[in-house]
Design an enzyme around this catalytic site. Sequence first.
Site, short mmCIF file in Angstrom:
data_model
loop_
_atom_site.label_atom_id
_atom_site.label_comp_id
_atom_site.label_asym_id
_atom_site.label_seq_id
_atom_site.Cartn_x
_atom_site.Cartn_y
_atom_site.Cartn_z
N LYS A 190 1.43 -73.10 -33.86
CA LYS A 190 1.79 -72.20 -34.96
C LYS A 190 0.91 -72.43 -36.20
O LYS A 190 0.14 -73.37 -36.26
CB LYS A 190 3.27 -72.37 -35.31
CG LYS A 190 4.21 -71.93 -34.18
CD LYS A 190 4.05 -70.44 -33.87
CE LYS A 190 5.11 -69.91 -32.93
NZ LYS A 190 4.94 -70.31 -31.53
C1 PLP Z 1 8.53 -65.11 -31.63
C2 PLP Z 1 9.01 -66.50 -31.37
N1 PLP Z 1 10.27 -66.82 -31.70
C3 PLP Z 1 10.76 -68.06 -31.50
C4 PLP Z 1 9.99 -69.05 -30.96
C5 PLP Z 1 10.56 -70.40 -30.72
O1 PLP Z 1 9.92 -71.37 -31.48
P1 PLP Z 1 10.12 -72.91 -31.14
O2 PLP Z 1 9.14 -73.27 -30.09
O3 PLP Z 1 9.82 -73.60 -32.46
O4 PLP Z 1 11.52 -73.10 -30.73
C6 PLP Z 1 8.66 -68.77 -30.62
C7 PLP Z 1 7.81 -69.82 -30.03
O5 PLP Z 1 6.70 -69.68 -29.69
C8 PLP Z 1 8.16 -67.47 -30.82
O6 PLP Z 1 6.91 -67.14 -30.49
#
Ligand code: PLP
Length: 395
Positions: A190
């Site tokens: 990210k």
């Molecule tokens: C659009 C979106 N929402 C939520 C998430 C979840 O993030 P995390 O990996 O921090 O739980 C991601 C992860 O890539 C994502 O791309």
Amino acid sequence: MNRNIKTYIPFSRPHLGREEEEAVTEVLKSGWLTTGQAAKRFEADFAGCTGARYALSVNSATAGLHLSLEAIGVPPGSYVLTTPYTFTATSEVIRYMGADPLFVDIEEDTYNINPNNIEARIRENGRKMAAILPVHIAGLPCNMKSIMEISRLHGIPVVEDAAHAFPVRLLGRYAGTFGATGVFSFYANKTITTGEGGMVVTDNEEIAARIKVMRLHGIDRESWDRYTTENPAWAYDVVAPGYKYNMPDITAAIGVRQLEKAFPMRDRRRDIALKYLNAFSGCNYLKLPVYDDEHAWHLFMIRLDGERLSISRDEFIRKLNNLGVGTSVHYIPLHLMTYYRTRYDLKPEQFPVSLNNYLNSLSLPIYPDLTDEEVDKIIQSVKSIGILHYKRALM
Ligand SMILES: Cc1ncc(COP(=O)(O)O)c(C=O)c1O
């Protein structure tokens, strides 16, 4: 395949330096490894940056989304309106609550949820709509003006999935601060990263209080408070069956340092995006992402024009890989995934824009550590494949 370690350009690479190393060492030396002062500092800095009243650190955006739906009160059997064009985390948390996702197709150019379709879905469904869960896909903000109008009109709270969208401003505030909550991800790829991690922002005191309790087992006191005040550490109450979603200090310390670099890192991604947009502007076999000064450029998604190219998207990806360029596809829409397809009896054509964008899209590398030479190589590689497979009859 050209996987020469020296010349292969990976799809993603984190930007980490001395600052993060020192911050982690400091935490290790302090003897306090779980959620403590570093997490508090990261939260204060994040709230200060975004202007949110509360910023609550969690161990993933998935956790933050789950806690958000729990805190706003999504009842079992209700619907949550969301996009199929996202990572599965966005939708799985709706199922955690015993609610059902009601998918809404996207806008072709932005890949973001289409507000007109939200209205239509609300009108055609009698069941209770518990929330709207838009995703600022790739770091391009959704049409929050329209989404918040719909929210007010129908009395449906919004939880923003801002996993891709830091730092992004629109209409004079940060993406993630429009809804009842907004949730950011610090996953390894990210725009700022802690390896794994997330942050929930909200202006609502009750929601913040509920999330604070539920992110740590439903205990009514935070561990830092338990071990640093005069009240004995063992004296706590459990007010709900909560979760283990807190962010450890090692992670938070990295977050503090990453946050300090967020704008220079965004600026470099924007430079790269502009280079791509410029270089590809004459390539009519490509559809390019919408430019926005405030785009976070977590992803740079291009679409191949199948009318003009005699090569499939998958073959294009293979050829790029052979030339030493790593790419990815964002996303296989959720309505094509076995779980959602079978549970809700969904057909591919039910969300035609999502389907079509998915079939033709690929994401090019975009991150601060990409060198200008690497960006040039990516551009040349894309163009060389495009020219080779251009349908001559159209020229
Ligand atoms: C659009 C979106 N929402 C939520 C998430 C979840 O993030 P995390 O990996 O921090 O739980 C991601 C992860 O890539 C994502 O791309």
